[in-house]
Design a protein around this motif. Structure first.
Motif, PDB file in Angstrom:
ATOM      1  N   ALA A 155       0.820  -1.209   0.000  1.00 51.33           N
ATOM      2  CA  ALA A 155       0.000   0.000   0.000  1.00 51.33           C
ATOM      3  C   ALA A 155       0.856   1.261   0.000  1.00 51.33           C
ATOM      4  CB  ALA A 155      -0.942   0.002   1.205  1.00 51.33           C
ATOM      5  N   SER A 156       1.971   1.219   0.752  1.00 48.32           N
ATOM      6  CA  SER A 156       2.865   2.378   0.782  1.00 48.32           C
ATOM      7  C   SER A 156       3.468   2.628  -0.585  1.00 48.32           C
ATOM      8  CB  SER A 156       3.980   2.166   1.813  1.00 48.32           C
ATOM      9  OG  SER A 156       3.459   2.104   3.115  1.00 48.32           O
ATOM     10  N   MET A 157       3.891   1.543  -1.249  1.00 48.56           N
ATOM     11  CA  MET A 157       4.451   1.705  -2.580  1.00 48.56           C
ATOM     12  C   MET A 157       3.384   2.160  -3.581  1.00 48.56           C
ATOM     13  SD  MET A 157       7.666   1.186  -2.364  1.00 48.56           S
ATOM     14  CE  MET A 157       7.481   1.964  -0.738  1.00 48.56           C
ATOM     15  N   ALA A 323       7.578  11.268   1.009  1.00 49.11           N
ATOM     16  CA  ALA A 323       8.222  10.617   2.155  1.00 49.11           C
ATOM     17  C   ALA A 323       7.226  10.413   3.291  1.00 49.11           C
ATOM     18  CB  ALA A 323       9.408  11.455   2.621  1.00 49.11           C
ATOM     19  N   ALA A 324       6.394  11.403   3.530  1.00 49.01           N
ATOM     20  CA  ALA A 324       5.406  11.295   4.604  1.00 49.01           C
ATOM     21  C   ALA A 324       4.416  10.168   4.338  1.00 49.01           C
ATOM     22  CB  ALA A 324       4.660  12.626   4.758  1.00 49.01           C
ATOM     23  N   MET A 325       4.032   9.994   3.085  1.00 47.72           N
ATOM     24  CA  MET A 325       3.078   8.950   2.735  1.00 47.72           C
ATOM     25  C   MET A 325       3.672   7.558   2.968  1.00 47.72           C
ATOM     26  SD  MET A 325       0.950   8.582  -0.841  1.00 47.72           S
ATOM     27  CE  MET A 325       0.545  10.316  -0.761  1.00 47.72           C
ATOM     28  N   ILE A 326       4.925   7.363   2.566  1.00 44.68           N
ATOM     29  CA  ILE A 326       5.581   6.071   2.754  1.00 44.68           C
ATOM     30  C   ILE A 326       5.743   5.759   4.237  1.00 44.68           C
ATOM     31  CG2 ILE A 326       7.720   4.794   2.399  1.00 44.68           C
ATOM     32  CD1 ILE A 326       8.083   6.334  -0.216  1.00 44.68           C
ATOM     33  N   VAL A 327       6.273   6.715   4.998  1.00 44.80           N
ATOM     34  CA  VAL A 327       6.515   6.501   6.425  1.00 44.80           C
ATOM     35  C   VAL A 327       5.202   6.239   7.160  1.00 44.80           C
ATOM     36  CG1 VAL A 327       7.324   7.578   8.551  1.00 44.80           C
ATOM     37  CG2 VAL A 327       8.647   7.830   6.438  1.00 44.80           C
ATOM     38  N   ALA A 328       4.173   7.010   6.833  1.00 51.99           N
ATOM     39  CA  ALA A 328       2.882   6.843   7.510  1.00 51.99           C
ATOM     40  C   ALA A 328       2.293   5.464   7.248  1.00 51.99           C
ATOM     41  CB  ALA A 328       1.916   7.931   7.044  1.00 51.99           C
ATOM     42  N   GLY A 329       2.445   4.966   6.007  1.00 52.32           N
ATOM     43  CA  GLY A 329       1.915   3.656   5.672  1.00 52.32           C
ATOM     44  C   GLY A 329       2.575   2.535   6.454  1.00 52.32           C
ATOM     45  N   LEU A 330       3.858   2.702   6.804  1.00 49.54           N
ATOM     46  CA  LEU A 330       4.568   1.688   7.576  1.00 49.54           C
ATOM     47  C   LEU A 330       4.377   1.870   9.078  1.00 49.54           C
ATOM     48  CD1 LEU A 330       7.904   1.613   5.523  1.00 49.54           C
ATOM     49  CD2 LEU A 330       6.033  -0.046   5.458  1.00 49.54           C
ATOM     50  N   VAL A 331       4.338   3.104   9.528  1.00 56.49           N
ATOM     51  CA  VAL A 331       4.171   3.385  10.958  1.00 56.49           C
ATOM     52  C   VAL A 331       2.816   2.903  11.469  1.00 56.49           C
ATOM     53  CG1 VAL A 331       3.835   5.277  12.609  1.00 56.49           C
ATOM     54  CG2 VAL A 331       5.788   5.311  11.047  1.00 56.49           C
ATOM     55  N   VAL A 332       1.815   2.898  10.599  1.00 58.91           N
ATOM     56  CA  VAL A 332       0.468   2.532  11.044  1.00 58.91           C
ATOM     57  C   VAL A 332       0.338   1.032  11.324  1.00 58.91           C
ATOM     58  CG1 VAL A 332      -0.623   2.002   8.806  1.00 58.91           C
ATOM     59  CG2 VAL A 332      -1.961   3.099  10.614  1.00 58.91           C
ATOM     60  N   VAL A 333       1.302   0.205  10.860  1.00 56.45           N
ATOM     61  CA  VAL A 333       1.194  -1.254  11.049  1.00 56.45           C
ATOM     62  C   VAL A 333       1.131  -1.628  12.532  1.00 56.45           C
ATOM     63  CG1 VAL A 333       2.335  -3.473  10.686  1.00 56.45           C
ATOM     64  CG2 VAL A 333       2.229  -1.810   8.835  1.00 56.45           C
ATOM     65  N   PRO A 334       2.097  -1.235  13.376  1.00 57.92           N
ATOM     66  CA  PRO A 334       1.975  -1.594  14.805  1.00 57.92           C
ATOM     67  C   PRO A 334       0.784  -0.929  15.477  1.00 57.92           C
ATOM     68  CG  PRO A 334       3.828  -0.096  14.462  1.00 57.92           C
ATOM     69  CD  PRO A 334       3.371  -0.531  13.106  1.00 57.92           C
ATOM     70  N   ILE A 335       0.415   0.245  15.003  1.00 59.57           N
ATOM     71  CA  ILE A 335      -0.750   0.932  15.584  1.00 59.57           C
ATOM     72  C   ILE A 335      -2.017   0.141  15.309  1.00 59.57           C
ATOM     73  CG2 ILE A 335      -2.147   3.040  15.504  1.00 59.57           C
ATOM     74  CD1 ILE A 335       0.389   4.563  14.776  1.00 59.57           C
ATOM     75  N   MET A 384      -1.772   6.117   5.669  1.00 59.48           N
ATOM     76  CA  MET A 384      -2.307   5.262   6.731  1.00 59.48           C
ATOM     77  C   MET A 384      -3.615   4.598   6.318  1.00 59.48           C
ATOM     78  SD  MET A 384      -1.586   7.368  10.262  1.00 59.48           S
ATOM     79  CE  MET A 384       0.078   7.570  10.907  1.00 59.48           C
ATOM     80  N   ALA A 385      -4.512   5.365   5.742  1.00 56.89           N
ATOM     81  CA  ALA A 385      -5.826   4.828   5.374  1.00 56.89           C
ATOM     82  C   ALA A 385      -5.710   3.733   4.328  1.00 56.89           C
ATOM     83  CB  ALA A 385      -6.720   5.964   4.860  1.00 56.89           C
ATOM     84  N   GLU A 386      -4.818   3.892   3.361  1.00 55.30           N
ATOM     85  CA  GLU A 386      -4.667   2.889   2.316  1.00 55.30           C
ATOM     86  C   GLU A 386      -4.091   1.579   2.855  1.00 55.30           C
ATOM     87  OE1 GLU A 386      -5.308   2.862  -1.334  1.00 55.30           O
ATOM     88  OE2 GLU A 386      -6.736   4.070  -0.213  1.00 55.30           O
ATOM     89  N   THR A 387      -3.132   1.665   3.762  1.00 59.58           N
ATOM     90  CA  THR A 387      -2.561   0.453   4.344  1.00 59.58           C
ATOM     91  C   THR A 387      -3.621  -0.351   5.089  1.00 59.58           C
ATOM     92  OG1 THR A 387      -0.316   1.318   4.565  1.00 59.58           O
ATOM     93  CG2 THR A 387      -0.951  -0.420   6.084  1.00 59.58           C
ATOM     94  N   VAL A 388      -4.348   0.310   5.964  1.00 57.80           N
ATOM     95  CA  VAL A 388      -5.335  -0.389   6.792  1.00 57.80           C
ATOM     96  C   VAL A 388      -6.495  -0.903   5.943  1.00 57.80           C
ATOM     97  CG1 VAL A 388      -6.907  -0.165   8.739  1.00 57.80           C
ATOM     98  CG2 VAL A 388      -4.691   0.974   8.808  1.00 57.80           C
ATOM     99  N   SER A 389      -6.993  -0.103   5.017  1.00 56.16           N
ATOM    100  CA  SER A 389      -8.157  -0.520   4.227  1.00 56.16           C
ATOM    101  C   SER A 389      -7.814  -1.680   3.308  1.00 56.16           C
ATOM    102  CB  SER A 389      -8.717   0.658   3.431  1.00 56.16           C
ATOM    103  OG  SER A 389      -7.780   1.146   2.487  1.00 56.16           O
ATOM    104  N   ASN A 390      -6.655  -1.665   2.680  1.00 51.42           N
ATOM    105  CA  ASN A 390      -6.281  -2.773   1.805  1.00 51.42           C
ATOM    106  C   ASN A 390      -6.079  -4.074   2.570  1.00 51.42           C
ATOM    107  OD1 ASN A 390      -5.911  -2.082  -1.165  1.00 51.42           O
ATOM    108  ND2 ASN A 390      -4.890  -0.348  -0.207  1.00 51.42           N
ATOM    109  N   GLU A 391      -5.509  -3.988   3.767  1.00 52.98           N
ATOM    110  CA  GLU A 391      -5.328  -5.206   4.570  1.00 52.98           C
ATOM    111  C   GLU A 391      -6.680  -5.783   4.975  1.00 52.98           C
ATOM    112  OE1 GLU A 391      -4.648  -8.085   7.501  1.00 52.98           O
ATOM    113  OE2 GLU A 391      -5.704  -6.202   7.939  1.00 52.98           O
ATOM    114  N   LEU A 392      -7.618  -4.931   5.305  1.00 51.70           N
ATOM    115  CA  LEU A 392      -8.956  -5.391   5.666  1.00 51.70           C
ATOM    116  C   LEU A 392      -9.652  -6.064   4.485  1.00 51.70           C
ATOM    117  CD1 LEU A 392     -10.331  -2.453   7.838  1.00 51.70           C
ATOM    118  CD2 LEU A 392      -9.926  -4.791   8.583  1.00 51.70           C
ATOM    119  N   ILE A 393      -9.526  -5.475   3.315  1.00 50.52           N
ATOM    120  CA  ILE A 393     -10.161  -6.043   2.123  1.00 50.52           C
ATOM    121  C   ILE A 393      -9.634  -7.442   1.842  1.00 50.52           C
ATOM    122  CG2 ILE A 393     -10.360  -5.816  -0.392  1.00 50.52           C
ATOM    123  CD1 ILE A 393     -10.343  -2.735   0.078  1.00 50.52           C
TER     124      ILE A 393
END
Length: 510
Positions: A155-157, A323-335, A384-393
């Protein structure tokens, strides 16, 4: 027959952690992800140069961007289902070969019409690529924690690629002709064709059932008219053809759904949509991408045509947001392991809302820093939203149906990309035209070009005598930025809707 919940529980129980080979396969699968997502937005920065060279109308200008995601939207479910049946890796390799070939040909298109045709054909092969990458991750990473991280990278990529498009485009356009943005596909996809057969295992549905040609036709007959009607509405306003197309798409959609509920082996398992985590995540996905692509559509033009930055300079201005988009997508995983998605996604989208409000309230048209800060804020929320939503799907679907589920996710993304340029871009174009006050004494051909697009106005200004040309530039910039202010409020509204959907649907199984 097992219920959907029983299928998911069984898949989770058999999860196994992967070693270095699985993570290397992930790296290989990121190549088409980056390429296709870059391709979604790279043309936003190449568009001014294309407009000057090929001189498309405003409608053709939108079609150059939207022909590709429109075809994808119509074919993704079909290609995802075919991947489940015939092999997801096989579809990936066929798609990569075709995409690279057609991209190379599109680079030398001599007219807007041929470029649009090339973009449409790229959409055919792109539809084979994207569901395959996400569904292969589902089959490789059967352990939920590892899969969550793998999808975060994916999702980050994907999100970062959308932001990387302007930077790559700026770098290429600084030194080469506009066709170079298409030639990029060749060096990216050749390594995929070499390493995917060695590192990526083949996977398919062990009990795929028979091919249903009627469902394939119905899925395309549903998506294409609906997306096309939205494009027509954005460009030409409410017309009879818009109503007819939209009604036809909805009618075919009803028939498609009824058929899926009736046949023994449906092309798309409609039970998935009974899960709030699946349908809610889809809506969040669509609205988030719509907000992102719409933002890039007008920021790319503002940076180049109004502020006067080169394509490379304009792209570099957006690096902090990337950079913010990539970092946010990875930081949200443990959250996301500790907090419910109905809390994480709305909280993340507050940042995206703030990004649009910054643009809406900005009063200095030459403030590059303001635009960069707005994109950082927007990127944090979208990442963040893309990482979480794609994993849920993906986690909401059984492994055997990963291709179809991935295709639905990708359809939401591509429809969001179309809506971002069609609705927000179309609205911006309408506001630009209504607010444009042309200087007196302009030649008819220059006036016509100026009314079509901002790029047309700036090109016309260069051909006029200095005082009139400067007056036209000022009038066009004012009209465009007036439209941007109103469009930004619409974008902020989209983000709010996405946050409300997330807060009220995610985390529910029914």
């Amino acid at each position: 027959m097992m219920t959907l919940t029983e299928e998911l529980d069984l898949a989770q129980a058999h999860g196994r952690r992967v070693g270095w080979r699985g993570w290397t396969a992930l790296a290989v699968l990121m190549l088409p992800v980056l390429l296709v997502s870059v391709d979604n937005t790279v043309l936003s920065f190449a568009l001014p140069e294309i407009a000057l060279q090929l001189q498309p109308t405003s409608a053709q200008q939108l079609w150059i961007i939207d022909a590709y995601p429109l075809v994808l939207a119509g074919l993704l479910v079909t290609m995802g289902t075919l991947g489940d049946r015939f092999g997801r890796r096989r579809m990936l390799l066929i798609g990569a070969t075709g995409f690279a070939t057609v991209s190379a040909l599109a680079a030398f298109a001599p007219s807007a019409e041929l470029l649009i045709a090339g973009r449409a054909l790229m959409g055919v092969f792109g539809a084979m690529l994207m569901p395959s990458t996400l569904s292969l991750l589902r089959s490789i990473f059967t352990d939920r924690d590892q899969r969550r991280l793998a999808i975060a990278v994916w999702a980050s990529m994907f999100s970062a690629g959308s932001a990387l498009g302007p930077i790559v485009g700026g770098l290429l356009l600084e030194h080469f002709a506009w066709g170079s943005v298409f030639l990029l596909a060749v060096p990216v996809l050749v390594p995929l064709l070499i390493f995917a057969p060695l590192l990526v295992p083949e996977s398919r549905d062990p009990k795929p059932g028979r091919i249903d040609p009627i469902s394939i036709v119905l899925s395309m007959a549903t998506m294409v008219p609906i997306v096309y009607s939205i494009k027509e509405l954005a460009v030409h306003g409410p017309t009879p053809i818009v109503g007819v197309l939209f009604a036809a798409g909805v009618a075919f959609g009803v028939v498609f759904v009824r058929r899926q509920l009736r046949v023994a082996n449906p092309m798309l398992d409609m039970r998935l949509f009974q899960r709030g985590s699946f349908s809610g995540a889809l809506a969040v996905n669509l609205l988030s991408i719509m907000a992102l692509v719409g933002f890039l559509y007008f920021v790319a033009q503002h940076l180049q045509l109004i502020i006067g930055l080169s394509p490379l300079q304009a792209g570099l201005a957006l690096v902090p947001g990337l950079a913010a988009m990539i970092v946010a997508g990875l930081v949200v995983v443990p959250i996301s392991k500790r907090l419910s998605p109905r809390v994480v996604i709305p909280g993340a989208l507050v940042f995206s809302f703030a990004g649009y409000i910054i643009i809406a309230l900005s009063t200095d048209p030459n403030a590059v820093g303001v635009l960069a800060a707005a994109f950082v804020s927007l990127g944090i929320g979208i990442g963040m939203a893309e990482t979480v939503s794609n994993e849920l799907i993906l986690s909401s679907a059984p492994p055997a149906k990963a291709g179809a589920a991935s295709a639905v996710s990708e359809t939401a993304y591509e429809v969001g990309a179309v809506l971002g340029t069609s609705v927000l871009g179309g609205l911006l174009t309408a506001l630009y035209r209504s607010n444009l006050q042309l200087p007196a004494g302009m030649p008819a051909d220059a006036a016509t070009a100026a009314r079509e697009t901002l790029a047309g106005a700036m090109a016309a200004a260069d051909r006029l005598e200095p005082a009139t040309g400067e007056a036209l530039r000022s009038a066009a910039a004012h009209a465009f930025d007036t439209g941007v202010g109103a469009t930004s409020l619409i974008g902020a509204g989209l983000v709010i809707v996405a946050a409300v959907i997330a807060a009220t649907t995610l985390g529910r199984t029914r």
